[in-house]
Scaffold this motif. Structure first.
Motif, PDB file in Angstrom:
ATOM      1  N   GLY A   1      -0.896 -16.215  -0.938  1.00 54.63           N
ATOM      2  CA  GLY A   1      -0.310 -16.484   0.368  1.00 54.63           C
ATOM      3  C   GLY A   1       0.070 -15.231   1.142  1.00 54.63           C
ATOM      4  N   ALA A   2      -0.465 -14.082   0.734  1.00 53.04           N
ATOM      5  CA  ALA A   2      -0.172 -12.836   1.439  1.00 53.04           C
ATOM      6  C   ALA A   2      -1.084 -12.716   2.661  1.00 53.04           C
ATOM      7  CB  ALA A   2      -0.377 -11.645   0.511  1.00 53.04           C
ATOM      8  N   ASP A   3      -0.552 -12.197   3.718  1.00 56.40           N
ATOM      9  CA  ASP A   3      -1.273 -12.052   4.979  1.00 56.40           C
ATOM     10  C   ASP A   3      -1.826 -10.632   5.096  1.00 56.40           C
ATOM     11  OD1 ASP A   3      -2.140 -12.201   7.664  1.00 56.40           O
ATOM     12  OD2 ASP A   3      -0.139 -11.679   8.401  1.00 56.40           O
ATOM     13  N   PRO A   4      -3.151 -10.454   5.033  1.00 56.53           N
ATOM     14  CA  PRO A   4      -3.722  -9.112   5.124  1.00 56.53           C
ATOM     15  C   PRO A   4      -3.325  -8.360   6.400  1.00 56.53           C
ATOM     16  CG  PRO A   4      -5.375 -10.639   4.328  1.00 56.53           C
ATOM     17  CD  PRO A   4      -4.182 -11.465   4.749  1.00 56.53           C
ATOM     18  N   SER A   5      -3.299  -9.048   7.534  1.00 59.61           N
ATOM     19  CA  SER A   5      -2.918  -8.348   8.766  1.00 59.61           C
ATOM     20  C   SER A   5      -1.438  -7.961   8.727  1.00 59.61           C
ATOM     21  CB  SER A   5      -3.248  -9.175  10.006  1.00 59.61           C
ATOM     22  OG  SER A   5      -2.554 -10.396   9.988  1.00 59.61           O
ATOM     23  N   GLY A   6      -0.620  -8.789   8.112  1.00 54.64           N
ATOM     24  CA  GLY A   6       0.795  -8.456   7.945  1.00 54.64           C
ATOM     25  C   GLY A   6       0.985  -7.272   7.005  1.00 54.64           C
ATOM     26  N   LEU A   7       0.184  -7.222   5.942  1.00 53.89           N
ATOM     27  CA  LEU A   7       0.244  -6.084   5.027  1.00 53.89           C
ATOM     28  C   LEU A   7      -0.165  -4.805   5.755  1.00 53.89           C
ATOM     29  CD1 LEU A   7      -1.327  -7.650   1.810  1.00 53.89           C
ATOM     30  CD2 LEU A   7       1.011  -6.787   2.027  1.00 53.89           C
ATOM     31  N   ARG A   8      -1.245  -4.904   6.519  1.00 57.16           N
ATOM     32  CA  ARG A   8      -1.717  -3.739   7.272  1.00 57.16           C
ATOM     33  C   ARG A   8      -0.642  -3.250   8.243  1.00 57.16           C
ATOM     34  NH1 ARG A   8      -6.092  -0.936   8.378  1.00 57.16           N
ATOM     35  NH2 ARG A   8      -6.347  -0.040  10.449  1.00 57.16           N
ATOM     36  N   ALA A   9      -0.055  -4.170   8.982  1.00 55.81           N
ATOM     37  CA  ALA A   9       0.990  -3.805   9.940  1.00 55.81           C
ATOM     38  C   ALA A   9       2.187  -3.164   9.238  1.00 55.81           C
ATOM     39  CB  ALA A   9       1.426  -5.034  10.737  1.00 55.81           C
ATOM     40  N   ALA A  10       2.553  -3.688   8.085  1.00 58.93           N
ATOM     41  CA  ALA A  10       3.693  -3.143   7.335  1.00 58.93           C
ATOM     42  C   ALA A  10       3.405  -1.725   6.846  1.00 58.93           C
ATOM     43  CB  ALA A  10       4.048  -4.058   6.163  1.00 58.93           C
TER      44      ALA A  10
END
Length: 181
Positions: free
Chosen positions: A162-171
């Motif tokens: 359930g991890a969001d790749p775009s959210g990881l990238r932004a973080a």
């Protein structure tokens, strides 16, 4: 290329190799790279992953589950060991002698090879670091490379968690390049 990696990023790459071997895989895929990043505590990638609930044990569980579901065997390099045995070379005896002389785990055979997706992720690591104007590659660049590659079981593991790749990238970008668009 690995000479440009930070010490922390090198530890993550070694951890990915160790995870592949521990799981009995004769390859290193993006899932193993993700495992290596999740295992490298106190790194930028580890902090970002942990903040989104992507922790080592869960990554390992999902990796095993996905690989088993895909029918990927955990051979531990047995075909290569069998080939050597057929010409009289006993890999286990070599391992025993190396462990005795140099310490446990000193000899690993066969060394797993990187999959095409893992190679692409590592190539993307270089591009991501260069795009940010960085000369050295840290775990943050490896994670960005994994995400930018756009394929591989590492992304499947993240999706299953359930991890969001775009959210990881932004973080990651918020930590290493807060002014980056």
């Amino acid at each position: 290329m690995f000479e440009f990696f930070t010490e922390c990023a090198r530890r993550a790459v070694v951890a990915s190799q160790d995870e592949a071997i521990a799981l009995g895989h004769d390859f290193i895929g993006t899932e193993h790279i993700l495992l290596g990043l999740a295992a490298t505590e106190d790194s930028t990638a580890w902090e970002v992953l942990t903040a989104q609930g992507v922790v080592l044990e869960r990554v390992r569980e999902e990796t095993v589950r996905l690989l088993e579901a895909a029918g990927v065997p955990s051979t531990g390099g047995q075909p290569a060991k069998d080939a050597l045995a057929s010409i009289g070379i006993n890999v286990e005896e070599i391992k025993r002698q190396a462990d005795s002389s140099f310490g446990p785990g000193a000899f690993q055979y066969p060394r797993p090879a990187y999959t095409a997706h893992a190679k692409k992720a590592l190539e993307c690591t270089l591009r991501e670091a260069k795009a940010l104007g960085h000369d050295r590659f840290g775990t943050e660049h490896v994670l960005l490379g994994l995400l930018a590659a756009g394929e591989g079981r590492g992304l499947d593991v993240l999706a299953a968690m359930g991890a969001d790749p775009s959210g990881l990238r932004a973080a990651v970008l918020a930590q290493v390049a807060p002014n980056h668009p």
